[in-house]
Design a protein around this motif. Structure first.
Motif, PDB file in Angstrom:
ATOM      1  N   THR A  19      -0.192   5.924 -46.548  1.00  0.00           N
ATOM      2  CA  THR A  19       0.414   6.163 -45.239  1.00  0.00           C
ATOM      3  C   THR A  19      -0.399   5.524 -44.119  1.00  0.00           C
ATOM      4  N   VAL A  20       0.288   5.309 -43.003  1.00  0.00           N
ATOM      5  CA  VAL A  20      -0.360   4.729 -41.835  1.00  0.00           C
ATOM      6  C   VAL A  20       0.181   5.417 -40.585  1.00  0.00           C
ATOM      7  N   ALA A  21      -0.689   5.623 -39.583  1.00  0.00           N
ATOM      8  CA  ALA A  21      -0.284   6.238 -38.316  1.00  0.00           C
ATOM      9  C   ALA A  21       0.262   5.156 -37.399  1.00  0.00           C
ATOM     10  N   LEU A  22       1.513   5.351 -36.926  1.00  0.00           N
ATOM     11  CA  LEU A  22       2.169   4.389 -36.056  1.00  0.00           C
ATOM     12  C   LEU A  22       2.629   5.069 -34.780  1.00  0.00           C
ATOM     13  N   GLY A  23       2.660   4.328 -33.679  1.00  0.00           N
ATOM     14  CA  GLY A  23       3.136   4.853 -32.405  1.00  0.00           C
ATOM     15  C   GLY A  23       2.058   5.600 -31.650  1.00  0.00           C
ATOM     16  N   THR A  24       2.376   5.917 -30.396  1.00  0.00           N
ATOM     17  CA  THR A  24       1.449   6.653 -29.535  1.00  0.00           C
ATOM     18  C   THR A  24       2.143   7.863 -28.929  1.00  0.00           C
ATOM     19  N   GLY A  25       1.341   8.812 -28.465  1.00  0.00           N
ATOM     20  CA  GLY A  25       1.882   9.988 -27.791  1.00  0.00           C
ATOM     21  C   GLY A  25       2.864  10.753 -28.647  1.00  0.00           C
ATOM     22  N   THR A  26       4.019  11.084 -28.059  1.00  0.00           N
ATOM     23  CA  THR A  26       5.030  11.861 -28.784  1.00  0.00           C
ATOM     24  C   THR A  26       5.686  11.059 -29.904  1.00  0.00           C
ATOM     25  N   TYR A  27       5.458   9.769 -29.920  1.00  0.00           N
ATOM     26  CA  TYR A  27       6.048   8.916 -30.952  1.00  0.00           C
ATOM     27  C   TYR A  27       5.117   8.715 -32.152  1.00  0.00           C
ATOM     28  N   ARG A  28       3.917   9.227 -32.061  1.00  0.00           N
ATOM     29  CA  ARG A  28       2.939   8.987 -33.125  1.00  0.00           C
ATOM     30  C   ARG A  28       3.341   9.732 -34.397  1.00  0.00           C
ATOM     31  N   ARG A  29       3.456   8.992 -35.506  1.00  0.00           N
ATOM     32  CA  ARG A  29       3.848   9.580 -36.789  1.00  0.00           C
ATOM     33  C   ARG A  29       3.054   8.927 -37.910  1.00  0.00           C
ATOM     34  N   SER A  30       2.842   9.702 -38.960  1.00  0.00           N
ATOM     35  CA  SER A  30       2.251   9.170 -40.181  1.00  0.00           C
ATOM     36  C   SER A  30       3.391   8.746 -41.095  1.00  0.00           C
ATOM     37  N   VAL A  31       3.398   7.476 -41.482  1.00  0.00           N
ATOM     38  CA  VAL A  31       4.522   6.905 -42.221  1.00  0.00           C
ATOM     39  C   VAL A  31       4.018   6.306 -43.538  1.00  0.00           C
ATOM     40  N   GLU A  32       4.713   6.593 -44.625  1.00  0.00           N
ATOM     41  CA  GLU A  32       4.386   5.944 -45.894  1.00  0.00           C
ATOM     42  C   GLU A  32       4.959   4.530 -45.872  1.00  0.00           C
ATOM     43  N   GLY A  91       7.841   4.003 -48.340  1.00  0.00           N
ATOM     44  CA  GLY A  91       9.072   4.640 -47.887  1.00  0.00           C
ATOM     45  C   GLY A  91       9.750   3.850 -46.786  1.00  0.00           C
ATOM     46  N   LEU A  92       8.944   3.335 -45.847  1.00  0.00           N
ATOM     47  CA  LEU A  92       9.496   2.526 -44.762  1.00  0.00           C
ATOM     48  C   LEU A  92      10.083   1.236 -45.315  1.00  0.00           C
ATOM     49  N   ARG A  93       9.375   0.616 -46.227  1.00  0.00           N
ATOM     50  CA  ARG A  93       9.851  -0.628 -46.846  1.00  0.00           C
ATOM     51  C   ARG A  93      11.211  -0.417 -47.517  1.00  0.00           C
ATOM     52  N   VAL A 123      15.117   5.826 -39.623  1.00  0.00           N
ATOM     53  CA  VAL A 123      14.209   6.899 -39.207  1.00  0.00           C
ATOM     54  C   VAL A 123      14.527   8.199 -39.931  1.00  0.00           C
ATOM     55  N   ASP A 124      15.820   8.550 -40.027  1.00  0.00           N
ATOM     56  CA  ASP A 124      16.210   9.822 -40.645  1.00  0.00           C
ATOM     57  C   ASP A 124      15.923   9.866 -42.138  1.00  0.00           C
ATOM     58  N   SER A 125      15.759   8.709 -42.758  1.00  0.00           N
ATOM     59  CA  SER A 125      15.498   8.694 -44.193  1.00  0.00           C
ATOM     60  C   SER A 125      14.024   8.827 -44.526  1.00  0.00           C
ATOM     61  N   LEU A 126      13.164   8.851 -43.490  1.00  0.00           N
ATOM     62  CA  LEU A 126      11.721   8.901 -43.704  1.00  0.00           C
ATOM     63  C   LEU A 126      11.185  10.320 -43.542  1.00  0.00           C
ATOM     64  N   PRO A 127      10.308  10.772 -44.432  1.00  0.00           N
ATOM     65  CA  PRO A 127       9.651  12.078 -44.271  1.00  0.00           C
ATOM     66  C   PRO A 127       8.477  11.949 -43.301  1.00  0.00           C
ATOM     67  N   LEU A 128       8.768  12.003 -42.023  1.00  0.00           N
ATOM     68  CA  LEU A 128       7.735  11.804 -41.000  1.00  0.00           C
ATOM     69  C   LEU A 128       6.956  13.085 -40.767  1.00  0.00           C
TER      70      LEU A 128
END
Length: 236
Positions: free
Chosen positions: A108-121, A124-126, A219-224
Protein backbone atom coordinates in the motif's frame (compact mmCIF):
# COMPACT_ATOMS: atom_id res chain seq x y z
CA UNK A 1 22.37 -23.14 -24.59
CA UNK A 2 19.64 -20.55 -24.29
CA UNK A 3 19.33 -17.37 -26.36
CA UNK A 4 16.99 -14.82 -24.78
CA UNK A 5 15.53 -12.12 -27.02
CA UNK A 6 13.69 -9.33 -25.27
CA UNK A 7 10.90 -7.60 -27.22
CA UNK A 8 11.59 -9.48 -30.41
CA UNK A 9 9.20 -7.30 -32.43
CA UNK A 10 11.37 -4.22 -31.87
CA UNK A 11 13.10 -5.11 -35.14
CA UNK A 12 12.16 -6.58 -38.49
CA UNK A 13 12.83 -10.09 -37.23
CA UNK A 14 12.54 -11.87 -40.57
CA UNK A 15 15.32 -9.63 -41.90
CA UNK A 16 17.42 -9.99 -38.71
CA UNK A 17 17.20 -13.79 -38.73
CA UNK A 18 17.83 -14.04 -42.47
CA UNK A 19 18.60 -17.64 -43.48
CA UNK A 20 18.42 -18.73 -39.84
CA UNK A 21 14.65 -18.31 -40.26
CA UNK A 22 14.65 -21.72 -41.98
CA UNK A 23 16.41 -23.39 -39.04
CA UNK A 24 13.50 -22.72 -36.69
CA UNK A 25 11.64 -25.74 -38.05
CA UNK A 26 12.73 -28.66 -35.85
CA UNK A 27 12.33 -32.38 -36.41
CA UNK A 28 11.23 -34.95 -33.81
CA UNK A 29 14.74 -34.90 -32.34
CA UNK A 30 14.59 -31.08 -32.02
CA UNK A 31 17.33 -30.53 -34.58
CA UNK A 32 16.72 -28.14 -37.46
CA UNK A 33 14.76 -30.08 -40.05
CA UNK A 34 16.09 -28.12 -43.01
CA UNK A 35 19.76 -27.09 -43.04
CA UNK A 36 21.04 -23.91 -44.64
CA UNK A 37 24.17 -23.52 -46.74
CA UNK A 38 26.75 -21.33 -45.09
CA UNK A 39 28.27 -18.49 -47.05
CA UNK A 40 32.00 -18.47 -47.71
CA UNK A 41 32.47 -15.77 -45.06
CA UNK A 42 30.59 -17.82 -42.46
CA UNK A 43 32.53 -20.99 -43.31
CA UNK A 44 35.82 -19.14 -42.98
CA UNK A 45 34.80 -17.64 -39.64
CA UNK A 46 33.65 -20.98 -38.22
CA UNK A 47 36.77 -22.71 -39.44
CA UNK A 48 38.91 -20.19 -37.56
CA UNK A 49 36.77 -20.20 -34.42
CA UNK A 50 36.33 -23.99 -34.24
CA UNK A 51 39.67 -25.00 -35.71
CA UNK A 52 38.45 -26.95 -38.69
CA UNK A 53 38.42 -26.78 -42.46
CA UNK A 54 35.92 -24.45 -44.17
CA UNK A 55 34.28 -27.38 -45.99
CA UNK A 56 33.40 -28.90 -42.60
CA UNK A 57 30.88 -26.10 -42.09
CA UNK A 58 29.08 -26.13 -45.43
CA UNK A 59 25.69 -26.86 -43.82
CA UNK A 60 24.29 -25.39 -40.61
CA UNK A 61 21.59 -26.63 -38.26
CA UNK A 62 20.39 -25.66 -34.79
CA UNK A 63 21.21 -28.54 -32.40
CA UNK A 64 18.75 -30.04 -29.94
CA UNK A 65 20.43 -28.29 -26.99
CA UNK A 66 19.98 -24.79 -28.46
CA UNK A 67 16.86 -22.99 -27.24
CA UNK A 68 15.47 -19.61 -28.28
CA UNK A 69 13.08 -17.77 -25.97
CA UNK A 70 11.67 -14.36 -26.82
CA UNK A 71 9.23 -11.86 -25.40
CA UNK A 72 6.95 -9.42 -27.18
CA UNK A 73 4.33 -6.89 -26.20
CA UNK A 74 1.71 -6.46 -28.89
CA UNK A 75 0.52 -3.19 -27.32
CA UNK A 76 3.73 -1.29 -28.01
CA UNK A 77 3.40 1.17 -30.85
CA UNK A 78 5.93 1.79 -33.58
CA UNK A 79 7.21 -1.79 -33.62
CA UNK A 80 7.44 -4.23 -36.50
CA UNK A 81 4.66 -6.79 -36.97
CA UNK A 82 5.71 -10.42 -37.35
CA UNK A 83 4.38 -12.23 -40.39
CA UNK A 84 2.47 -15.49 -40.00
CA UNK A 85 5.22 -17.61 -41.57
CA UNK A 86 7.65 -16.48 -38.89
CA UNK A 87 5.20 -16.70 -35.99
CA UNK A 88 4.06 -20.26 -36.72
CA UNK A 89 7.60 -21.54 -36.14
CA UNK A 90 7.33 -20.60 -32.47
CA UNK A 91 5.33 -21.99 -29.57
CA UNK A 92 3.47 -19.09 -27.98
CA UNK A 93 2.60 -18.75 -24.33
CA UNK A 94 0.28 -15.90 -23.45
CA UNK A 95 1.04 -14.18 -20.15
CA UNK A 96 -2.19 -12.94 -18.56
CA UNK A 97 -2.49 -9.39 -17.32
CA UNK A 98 -2.58 -10.51 -13.66
CA UNK A 99 0.13 -13.15 -13.88
CA UNK A 100 2.85 -12.65 -11.26
CA UNK A 101 0.68 -10.31 -9.18
CA UNK A 102 1.39 -12.29 -6.00
CA UNK A 103 4.53 -10.26 -5.41
CA UNK A 104 2.64 -6.96 -5.06
CA UNK A 105 -0.55 -8.00 -3.29
CA UNK A 106 -1.01 -6.07 -0.03
CA UNK A 107 1.55 -3.37 -0.80
CA UNK A 108 0.00 0.00 0.00
CA UNK A 109 0.91 3.63 -0.48
CA UNK A 110 -0.44 6.86 1.08
CA UNK A 111 -1.87 9.20 -1.57
CA UNK A 112 -3.45 12.65 -1.36
CA UNK A 113 -3.37 15.32 1.32
CA UNK A 114 -5.71 16.50 4.06
CA UNK A 115 -9.19 15.00 3.87
CA UNK A 116 -8.21 13.25 0.65
CA UNK A 117 -5.32 11.32 2.16
CA UNK A 118 -5.87 7.55 1.83
CA UNK A 119 -3.83 4.39 2.02
CA UNK A 120 -4.28 2.57 -1.28
CA UNK A 121 -3.14 -0.90 -2.36
CA UNK A 122 -1.30 -0.52 -5.66
CA UNK A 123 -2.53 -3.86 -6.97
CA UNK A 124 -6.14 -2.99 -6.14
CA UNK A 125 -5.84 0.38 -7.85
CA UNK A 126 -4.21 -1.21 -10.89
CA UNK A 127 -7.01 -3.78 -11.24
CA UNK A 128 -9.72 -1.17 -10.72
CA UNK A 129 -8.23 0.93 -13.54
CA UNK A 130 -8.06 -2.18 -15.73
CA UNK A 131 -11.69 -3.03 -14.99
CA UNK A 132 -12.69 0.47 -16.05
CA UNK A 133 -10.64 0.18 -19.24
CA UNK A 134 -12.34 -3.13 -19.95
CA UNK A 135 -15.73 -1.49 -19.42
CA UNK A 136 -14.73 1.04 -22.06
CA UNK A 137 -13.80 -1.78 -24.47
CA UNK A 138 -10.09 -1.04 -24.32
CA UNK A 139 -8.03 -4.05 -25.45
CA UNK A 140 -6.46 -6.15 -22.70
CA UNK A 141 -2.96 -5.60 -24.05
CA UNK A 142 -3.39 -1.91 -23.20
CA UNK A 143 -4.01 -2.62 -19.52
CA UNK A 144 -1.61 -2.30 -16.58
CA UNK A 145 0.44 -5.31 -15.55
CA UNK A 146 1.62 -5.90 -11.97
CA UNK A 147 5.07 -4.48 -12.65
CA UNK A 148 4.11 -1.55 -14.84
CA UNK A 149 5.65 0.39 -11.96
CA UNK A 150 8.73 -0.54 -9.98
CA UNK A 151 7.56 -0.85 -6.40
CA UNK A 152 9.94 0.40 -3.69
CA UNK A 153 8.94 -0.26 -0.08
CA UNK A 154 10.02 2.22 2.56
CA UNK A 155 10.68 -0.35 5.25
CA UNK A 156 10.38 -4.00 6.23
CA UNK A 157 6.58 -3.88 5.94
CA UNK A 158 4.43 -3.64 2.79
CA UNK A 159 4.29 0.15 2.77
CA UNK A 160 5.39 1.64 -0.54
CA UNK A 161 7.61 4.71 -0.40
CA UNK A 162 5.36 7.58 -1.60
CA UNK A 163 8.37 9.73 -2.48
CA UNK A 164 9.23 7.18 -5.15
CA UNK A 165 5.74 6.03 -6.09
CA UNK A 166 4.00 9.37 -6.66
CA UNK A 167 6.42 10.83 -9.23
CA UNK A 168 6.54 7.46 -11.01
CA UNK A 169 2.75 7.18 -11.01
CA UNK A 170 2.40 10.62 -12.58
CA UNK A 171 5.12 10.17 -15.19
CA UNK A 172 4.28 6.58 -16.09
CA UNK A 173 0.70 5.58 -15.21
CA UNK A 174 -1.11 8.88 -15.66
CA UNK A 175 0.98 9.76 -18.71
CA UNK A 176 0.30 6.34 -20.25
CA UNK A 177 -3.44 6.53 -19.59
CA UNK A 178 -3.61 10.13 -20.80
CA UNK A 179 -1.59 9.70 -24.01
CA UNK A 180 -2.23 6.09 -24.95
CA UNK A 181 -4.62 3.64 -23.27
CA UNK A 182 -7.48 6.09 -22.65
CA UNK A 183 -6.45 8.88 -25.00
CA UNK A 184 -9.88 9.10 -26.61
CA UNK A 185 -11.82 8.11 -23.45
CA UNK A 186 -10.31 10.15 -20.62
CA UNK A 187 -13.73 10.86 -19.11
CA UNK A 188 -14.03 7.10 -18.68
CA UNK A 189 -11.31 7.16 -16.00
CA UNK A 190 -10.96 10.61 -14.50
CA UNK A 191 -13.35 12.61 -12.33
CA UNK A 192 -14.22 16.26 -12.85
CA UNK A 193 -11.63 17.36 -10.27
CA UNK A 194 -9.28 18.26 -13.09
CA UNK A 195 -9.29 19.34 -16.70
CA UNK A 196 -8.98 16.00 -18.50
CA UNK A 197 -7.67 17.74 -21.61
CA UNK A 198 -4.46 18.71 -19.78
CA UNK A 199 -1.99 16.22 -18.35
CA UNK A 200 -0.53 18.87 -16.04
CA UNK A 201 -3.96 19.54 -14.56
CA UNK A 202 -4.52 15.86 -13.75
CA UNK A 203 -1.08 15.59 -12.12
CA UNK A 204 -1.71 18.70 -10.02
CA UNK A 205 -5.03 17.27 -8.85
CA UNK A 206 -3.35 13.94 -8.04
CA UNK A 207 -0.88 15.63 -5.68
CA UNK A 208 -3.76 16.92 -3.57
CA UNK A 209 -6.61 14.46 -4.13
CA UNK A 210 -4.75 11.23 -4.73
CA UNK A 211 -6.98 8.39 -5.84
CA UNK A 212 -9.98 10.72 -6.04
CA UNK A 213 -8.82 12.00 -9.42
CA UNK A 214 -10.43 8.82 -10.74
CA UNK A 215 -14.12 8.29 -11.43
CA UNK A 216 -16.54 7.02 -8.80
CA UNK A 217 -16.58 3.47 -10.18
CA UNK A 218 -12.83 3.16 -9.57
CA UNK A 219 -12.88 4.84 -6.16
CA UNK A 220 -15.87 2.83 -4.90
CA UNK A 221 -14.18 -0.44 -5.81
CA UNK A 222 -11.17 0.28 -3.57
CA UNK A 223 -10.99 -0.62 0.15
CA UNK A 224 -9.70 2.78 1.24
CA UNK A 225 -8.54 3.44 4.78
CA UNK A 226 -7.76 6.50 6.94
CA UNK A 227 -11.15 8.10 7.19
CA UNK A 228 -14.42 8.69 5.31
CA UNK A 229 -14.44 9.81 1.70
CA UNK A 230 -15.04 13.47 0.92
CA UNK A 231 -18.68 14.07 0.09
CA UNK A 232 -17.95 15.00 -3.53
CA UNK A 233 -15.18 12.46 -4.08
CA UNK A 234 -15.26 10.39 -7.20
CA UNK A 235 -17.66 12.66 -9.02
CA UNK A 236 -18.32 11.65 -12.60
Amino acid sequence: YLLLIEEINRANVAAVFGDVFQLLDRDDDHVSEYPIHASEDVKTFLAGALHGAPEDFAELRLPDNMFLWATMNSADQGVFPMDTAFKRRWDFRYLGIDESEAGIIGKTVALGTGTYRRSVEWNGLRKAINDRLSFGRINEDKMLGPYFLKIVCSGADDTIDPEVFIPAFKSKVIMYLFEDAAKSKRQLLFSDYSDVTRYSSICKAFDEKGVYIFCRDIVDSLPLSDGPAPAEAGAE
